[in-house]
Motif scaffolding. Structure first.
Motif, short mmCIF file in Angstrom:
data_model
loop_
_atom_site.label_atom_id
_atom_site.label_comp_id
_atom_site.label_asym_id
_atom_site.label_seq_id
_atom_site.Cartn_x
_atom_site.Cartn_y
_atom_site.Cartn_z
N ALA B 161 0.83 -1.20 0.00
CA ALA B 161 0.00 0.00 0.00
C ALA B 161 0.87 1.25 0.00
O ALA B 161 0.56 2.23 -0.71
N ALA B 162 1.99 1.23 0.77
CA ALA B 162 2.89 2.39 0.82
C ALA B 162 3.51 2.64 -0.55
O ALA B 162 3.59 3.79 -1.01
N VAL B 163 3.94 1.56 -1.22
CA VAL B 163 4.54 1.71 -2.55
C VAL B 163 3.48 2.22 -3.53
O VAL B 163 3.76 3.10 -4.36
N ALA B 164 2.26 1.68 -3.42
CA ALA B 164 1.19 2.11 -4.32
C ALA B 164 0.87 3.59 -4.14
O ALA B 164 0.67 4.33 -5.12
N GLN B 165 0.85 4.07 -2.87
CA GLN B 165 0.61 5.49 -2.61
C GLN B 165 1.71 6.35 -3.21
O GLN B 165 1.44 7.38 -3.84
N ALA B 166 2.97 5.91 -3.02
CA ALA B 166 4.10 6.66 -3.58
C ALA B 166 4.01 6.68 -5.10
O ALA B 166 4.33 7.68 -5.75
N THR B 190 7.93 3.29 4.18
CA THR B 190 8.16 1.97 4.77
C THR B 190 8.79 2.08 6.16
O THR B 190 8.37 1.42 7.11
N ILE B 191 9.82 2.97 6.27
CA ILE B 191 10.48 3.13 7.56
C ILE B 191 9.50 3.71 8.58
O ILE B 191 9.48 3.31 9.75
N LYS B 192 8.64 4.63 8.13
CA LYS B 192 7.65 5.19 9.06
C LYS B 192 6.66 4.13 9.53
O LYS B 192 6.23 4.16 10.68
N ILE B 193 6.30 3.19 8.63
CA ILE B 193 5.43 2.07 9.05
C ILE B 193 6.12 1.27 10.15
O ILE B 193 5.52 0.93 11.16
N ALA B 194 7.44 1.00 9.95
CA ALA B 194 8.19 0.22 10.93
C ALA B 194 8.22 0.93 12.28
O ALA B 194 8.03 0.31 13.33
N GLU B 195 8.46 2.28 12.24
CA GLU B 195 8.48 3.05 13.49
C GLU B 195 7.14 2.97 14.19
O GLU B 195 7.06 2.74 15.40
N ALA B 196 6.06 3.15 13.41
CA ALA B 196 4.71 3.13 13.99
C ALA B 196 4.40 1.75 14.58
O ALA B 196 3.81 1.64 15.66
N LEU B 197 4.83 0.71 13.87
CA LEU B 197 4.61 -0.66 14.35
C LEU B 197 5.34 -0.88 15.67
O LEU B 197 4.80 -1.46 16.62
N GLY B 198 6.60 -0.40 15.73
CA GLY B 198 7.38 -0.52 16.96
C GLY B 198 6.71 0.21 18.11
O GLY B 198 6.59 -0.34 19.23
N GLU B 199 6.24 1.44 17.86
CA GLU B 199 5.54 2.21 18.90
C GLU B 199 4.29 1.47 19.35
O GLU B 199 3.98 1.42 20.55
#
Lengths: 202, 212
Positions: B161-166, B190-199
């Motif tokens: 979804a992130a790649v599709a948005q970009a 993608t990195i922001k998804i990872a950060e959000a997932l970690g949080e």
């Protein structure tokens, strides 16, 4: 997985970092899967798809460093082995590893280590255009690490001499060099866009 | 999401429920059997025996009674690959070698497919935790490994979804052929998804219950 020299995972900050690492490793494993499934170029009448998979593996090395990069690759390989259709051409299961191109999946492990170690060095020491050049070098260095395993595996499964197997893989080299260049440009751009997030030990 | 990306998110395991003998054997037994069978297949040198083993492996695959429709997409790629392989080997090494080589590949692929088709994802994840248990002494947490794989499976759709948005943003700006305009924003997302997932994991107290 090798334990870090200083194991601080019992403390609260160490534990938090371990949890954040799990999230990053999982998301980058998902990235490798996603870029594998994006339709690419097909060689030999569709038998061998050229995908952005090696770009994703190189980016994992550049943006996560060697340790988390290896974990992301191993997680991706685990997804393939457990039967999710995340290998190229929507294939999945142990059959992909047992096949002639299985070495090009296993070879991602040494590849991401080489890229990760060299990219970490570049990210620590270099800035600007030098950083891009350094990351390109790191990406290029990962290619032989991948091809050694992939070509040896191919030769063993097919029973052809190593030289023949190497010649069969030659067309892919152009694409992989191009992908290393893309990874370098993207790596340095992301390092600028998200300072303090990218790189080893962060 | 546009059609081009939509098919990529349709990720499901290749497992097909059923009642065949292979469906009833445990995941561990099947994994051991598969490893042994692959070792035997790779040791065979005679084209006749190799072809017979490949035929037997295909029979094992058929015995799972999985509908042919589930196999068409992977089979098409495999058939084309096997044809190319056979021709290349026949040209380089002669026909007996070509039959041996291609039969080995077919046998390994058919057996591995038979195992993957008859084993549900949850059983495989359990098997992975069990196999990794002895490694707990050297710092590998089997539960953590299973958690990471489960998160990664969920993550494929998020990353696509992130790649599709970009990609849509790139089209909207009119920069159609730039790889950089696609990959850089994709990676930042993608990195922001990872950060959000970690949080998210931390906010739910993941990891705090473990004694290390």
């Amino acid at each position: 997985m090798p334990t870090p020299a200083v194991d601080d995972r019992g403390s609260a900050p160490g534990r938090d970092r371990a949890t954040r690492d799990i999230a990053r490793v999982a998301v980058f494993a998902a990235l490798i899967a996603a870029l594998t499934l994006v339709p690419g170029l097909y060689l030999f009448g569709g038998a061998v798809p050229v995908t952005l998979q090696t770009l994703a593996v190189t980016l994992a090395g550049v943006l996560l460093g060697p340790r988390r990069g290896v974990l992301a690759v191993l997680t991706y390989l685990a997804m393939v082995v457990v039967g999710l259709p995340v290998a190229s051409g929507f294939r999945g299961g142990l059959g992909v590893l047992a096949g002639p191109t299985g070495g090009f999946l296993v070879g991602f492990v040494p590849m991401v280590v080489v890229v990760g170690v060299l990219a970490a060095l570049a990210l620590r020491r270099l800035r600007g255009a030098w950083l891009t050049a350094g990351l390109f070098g790191a990406g290029l260095a990962g290619i032989p690490a991948l091809y050694v395993v992939g070509i040896a595996w191919l030769a063993a499964v097919l029973g052809v001499p190593l030289g023949t197997a190497a010649a069969m893989m030659a067309p892919f080299l152009v694409g992989d060099v191009a992908k290393a260049a893309v990874a370098a440009v993207v790596g340095s751009a992301v390092a600028r866009a998200l300072p303090g997030v990218v790189g080893p030990g962060r | 999401m546009t059609g081009f990306w939509a098919q990529t998110t349709a990720i499901v395991g290749v497992h097909h429920p059923g009642l065949s003998p292979l469906h009833r054997i445990g995941a561990g037994a099947k994994a051991v059997g598969l490893l042994a069978a692959v070792a035997v297949v790779l040791l065979v040198d005679s084209p006749w025996i190799a072809a017979a083993l490949a035929g037997f492996a295909v029979l094992v695959l058929v015995s799972t009674r999985v509908p042919a429709a589930a196999l068409t997409r992977p089979l098409r790629a495999v058939v084309v690959m096997l044809l190319v392989l056979t021709l290349v080997q026949a040209w380089l090494l002669g026909w007996p070698q070509a039959v041996t080589g291609s039969s080995r590949v077919l046998a390994c692929l058919a057996l591995a497919w038979a195992v993957s088709l008859t084993t549900p994802l949850t059983e495989v994840l359990d098997l992975i935790s069990r196999v990794l248990r002895p490694l707990a002494r050297v710092g590998v947490d089997p539960e953590q490994v299973a958690m990471t794989i489960a998160l990664a499976i969920r993550g494929v759709g998020l990353v696509v979804a992130a790649v599709a948005q970009a990609d849509e943003a790139r089209h909207a700006r009119g920069s159609r052929l730039s790889v950089r305009a696609l990959v850089v924003p994709s990676m930042v997302r993608t990195i922001k998804i990872a950060e959000a997932l970690g949080e998210g994991l931390l906010a739910r107290g993941y990891g705090t219950h473990r004694e290390r």
